[in-house]
Write a protein that holds these residues in place. Structure first.
Motif, PDB file in Angstrom:
ATOM      1  N   GLU A  21       0.849  -1.374  -0.065  1.00 23.21           N
ATOM      2  CA  GLU A  21       0.025   0.007   0.009  1.00 23.21           C
ATOM      3  C   GLU A  21       0.883   1.175   0.105  1.00 23.21           C
ATOM      4  OE1 GLU A  21      -3.201   2.280   2.970  1.00 23.21           O
ATOM      5  OE2 GLU A  21      -3.187  -0.045   3.069  1.00 23.21           O
ATOM      6  N   ARG A  22       1.978   1.239   0.904  1.00 24.08           N
ATOM      7  CA  ARG A  22       2.727   2.418   0.845  1.00 24.08           C
ATOM      8  C   ARG A  22       3.552   2.830  -0.564  1.00 24.08           C
ATOM      9  NH1 ARG A  22       3.725   5.709   5.359  1.00 24.08           N
ATOM     10  NH2 ARG A  22       2.729   4.737   7.082  1.00 24.08           N
ATOM     11  N   LEU A  23       3.757   1.721  -1.018  1.00 25.08           N
ATOM     12  CA  LEU A  23       4.360   1.831  -2.439  1.00 25.08           C
ATOM     13  C   LEU A  23       3.511   1.891  -3.706  1.00 25.08           C
ATOM     14  CD1 LEU A  23       7.781  -0.452  -1.976  1.00 25.08           C
ATOM     15  CD2 LEU A  23       7.406   1.965  -1.579  1.00 25.08           C
ATOM     16  N   ALA A  24       2.540   1.774  -3.236  1.00 24.86           N
ATOM     17  CA  ALA A  24       1.373   1.667  -4.292  1.00 24.86           C
ATOM     18  C   ALA A  24       1.421   0.518  -5.675  1.00 24.86           C
ATOM     19  CB  ALA A  24       1.000   3.028  -5.256  1.00 24.86           C
ATOM     20  N   LEU A  25       1.842  -0.515  -4.729  1.00 25.50           N
ATOM     21  CA  LEU A  25       1.999  -1.740  -5.624  1.00 25.50           C
ATOM     22  C   LEU A  25       0.833  -2.820  -5.444  1.00 25.50           C
ATOM     23  CD1 LEU A  25       5.718  -2.405  -5.015  1.00 25.50           C
ATOM     24  CD2 LEU A  25       4.578  -1.593  -7.049  1.00 25.50           C
ATOM     25  N   MET A  75       4.797  -6.749  -4.781  1.00 25.31           N
ATOM     26  CA  MET A  75       5.530  -6.541  -3.752  1.00 25.31           C
ATOM     27  C   MET A  75       6.200  -7.810  -3.133  1.00 25.31           C
ATOM     28  SD  MET A  75       6.130  -4.246  -1.237  1.00 25.31           S
ATOM     29  CE  MET A  75       7.670  -4.978  -1.408  1.00 25.31           C
ATOM     30  N   VAL A  76       5.429  -8.997  -3.665  1.00 26.15           N
ATOM     31  CA  VAL A  76       6.300 -10.371  -3.138  1.00 26.15           C
ATOM     32  C   VAL A  76       7.531 -10.288  -4.236  1.00 26.15           C
ATOM     33  CG1 VAL A  76       6.030 -12.746  -3.312  1.00 26.15           C
ATOM     34  CG2 VAL A  76       4.098 -11.423  -2.551  1.00 26.15           C
ATOM     35  N   GLU A  77       7.523  -9.993  -5.357  1.00 20.62           N
ATOM     36  CA  GLU A  77       8.638 -10.007  -6.224  1.00 20.62           C
ATOM     37  C   GLU A  77       9.671  -9.048  -5.605  1.00 20.62           C
ATOM     38  OE1 GLU A  77       7.597  -9.302 -10.016  1.00 20.62           O
ATOM     39  OE2 GLU A  77       6.187 -10.974 -10.205  1.00 20.62           O
ATOM     40  N   LEU A  78       9.400  -7.907  -5.256  1.00 18.47           N
ATOM     41  CA  LEU A  78      10.268  -6.847  -4.897  1.00 18.47           C
ATOM     42  C   LEU A  78      10.861  -7.351  -3.523  1.00 18.47           C
ATOM     43  CD1 LEU A  78      11.825  -4.171  -4.701  1.00 18.47           C
ATOM     44  CD2 LEU A  78       9.495  -3.076  -3.669  1.00 18.47           C
ATOM     45  N   ALA A  79      10.055  -7.815  -2.647  1.00 26.36           N
ATOM     46  CA  ALA A  79      10.558  -8.652  -1.166  1.00 26.36           C
ATOM     47  C   ALA A  79      11.528  -9.573  -1.379  1.00 26.36           C
ATOM     48  CB  ALA A  79       9.487  -8.803  -0.248  1.00 26.36           C
ATOM     49  N   ASP A  80      11.073 -10.447  -2.503  1.00 23.78           N
ATOM     50  CA  ASP A  80      12.223 -11.621  -2.774  1.00 23.78           C
ATOM     51  C   ASP A  80      13.501 -11.141  -3.082  1.00 23.78           C
ATOM     52  OD1 ASP A  80      10.219 -13.605  -2.302  1.00 23.78           O
ATOM     53  OD2 ASP A  80       9.849 -13.727  -4.580  1.00 23.78           O
ATOM     54  N   ARG A  81      13.620  -9.984  -3.975  1.00 28.41           N
ATOM     55  CA  ARG A  81      14.817  -9.329  -4.565  1.00 28.41           C
ATOM     56  C   ARG A  81      15.485  -8.638  -3.348  1.00 28.41           C
ATOM     57  NH1 ARG A  81      11.400  -7.913  -8.779  1.00 28.41           N
ATOM     58  NH2 ARG A  81      11.284  -5.739  -8.131  1.00 28.41           N
ATOM     59  N   LEU A  82      14.899  -7.939  -2.722  1.00 29.21           N
ATOM     60  CA  LEU A  82      15.419  -7.605  -1.439  1.00 29.21           C
ATOM     61  C   LEU A  82      15.913  -8.536  -0.419  1.00 29.21           C
ATOM     62  CD1 LEU A  82      12.947  -4.607  -0.676  1.00 29.21           C
ATOM     63  CD2 LEU A  82      15.464  -4.426  -1.466  1.00 29.21           C
ATOM     64  N   ALA A  83      15.451  -9.501  -0.004  1.00 32.61           N
ATOM     65  CA  ALA A  83      15.800 -10.607   0.604  1.00 32.61           C
ATOM     66  C   ALA A  83      17.010 -11.222   0.240  1.00 32.61           C
ATOM     67  CB  ALA A  83      14.646 -11.717   0.939  1.00 32.61           C
ATOM     68  N   ASP A  84      16.804 -11.668  -1.219  1.00 30.08           N
ATOM     69  CA  ASP A  84      18.041 -12.176  -1.799  1.00 30.08           C
ATOM     70  C   ASP A  84      19.376 -11.648  -1.802  1.00 30.08           C
ATOM     71  OD1 ASP A  84      16.434 -14.311  -2.521  1.00 30.08           O
ATOM     72  OD2 ASP A  84      15.932 -13.844  -4.602  1.00 30.08           O
ATOM     73  N   SER A  85      19.144 -10.088  -1.827  1.00 23.63           N
ATOM     74  CA  SER A  85      20.503  -9.348  -1.791  1.00 23.63           C
ATOM     75  C   SER A  85      20.892  -9.074  -0.526  1.00 23.63           C
ATOM     76  CB  SER A  85      19.939  -8.236  -2.627  1.00 23.63           C
ATOM     77  OG  SER A  85      19.172  -7.249  -2.085  1.00 23.63           O
TER      78      SER A  85
END
Length: 133
Positions: A61-65, A70-80
């Motif tokens: 909601e905060r990122l308007a996604l 959001m799940v894909e973005l969270a995956d990339r952040l966690a993987d990095s």
């Protein structure tokens, strides 16, 4: 509502100031090895209100996604290695996100740049806001 030329100039100058800030933000994020959206996510996670880490739904909601984005973005952040996933204590289907030390460090460096730019821009922004009254 009838707008004056003064109103249009004020809006145009405000939009220009915002765009310059966003351009600096995007450039700084890329220089730090992040996408602008990844930087926004780190900031939203750190700036979330509440005692518990932010949930994926609230972050979306905060990122308007949409949730799946959001799940894909969270995956990339966690993987990095920038965020960790924390199972929700009351609902195992939900996941919360917290910054790792590496995420904290990267966000701190970017935030210092952003705060300095906001301090530099303050007189311009204040002048534009004052023009609205």
């Amino acid at each position: 509502m009838t707008l004056s030329d003064h109103d249009y100039r004020t809006l145009a100058e405000f939009r220009y100031a915002l765009r310059r800030f966003l351009s600096l933000s995007e450039t700084a994020a890329r220089s730090a090895g992040l996408t602008p959206r990844q930087h926004q996510a780190l900031l939203a996670i750190k700036g979330a209100d509440g005692a518990a880490p932010i949930g994926l739904g609230d972050l979306a909601e905060r990122l308007a996604l949409h949730h799946n984005s959001m799940v894909e973005l969270a995956d990339r952040l966690a993987d990095s290695g920038l965020v960790s996933r924390i199972p929700d204590s009351t609902d195992r289907r939900r996941v919360r996100l917290a910054l790792t030390p590496a995420g904290e460090e990267k966000l701190a460096a970017l935030s210092a740049i952003h705060l300095e730019e906001l301090r530099r821009m303050r007189p311009v922004l204040q002048r534009l806001i004052d023009r609205l009254t």
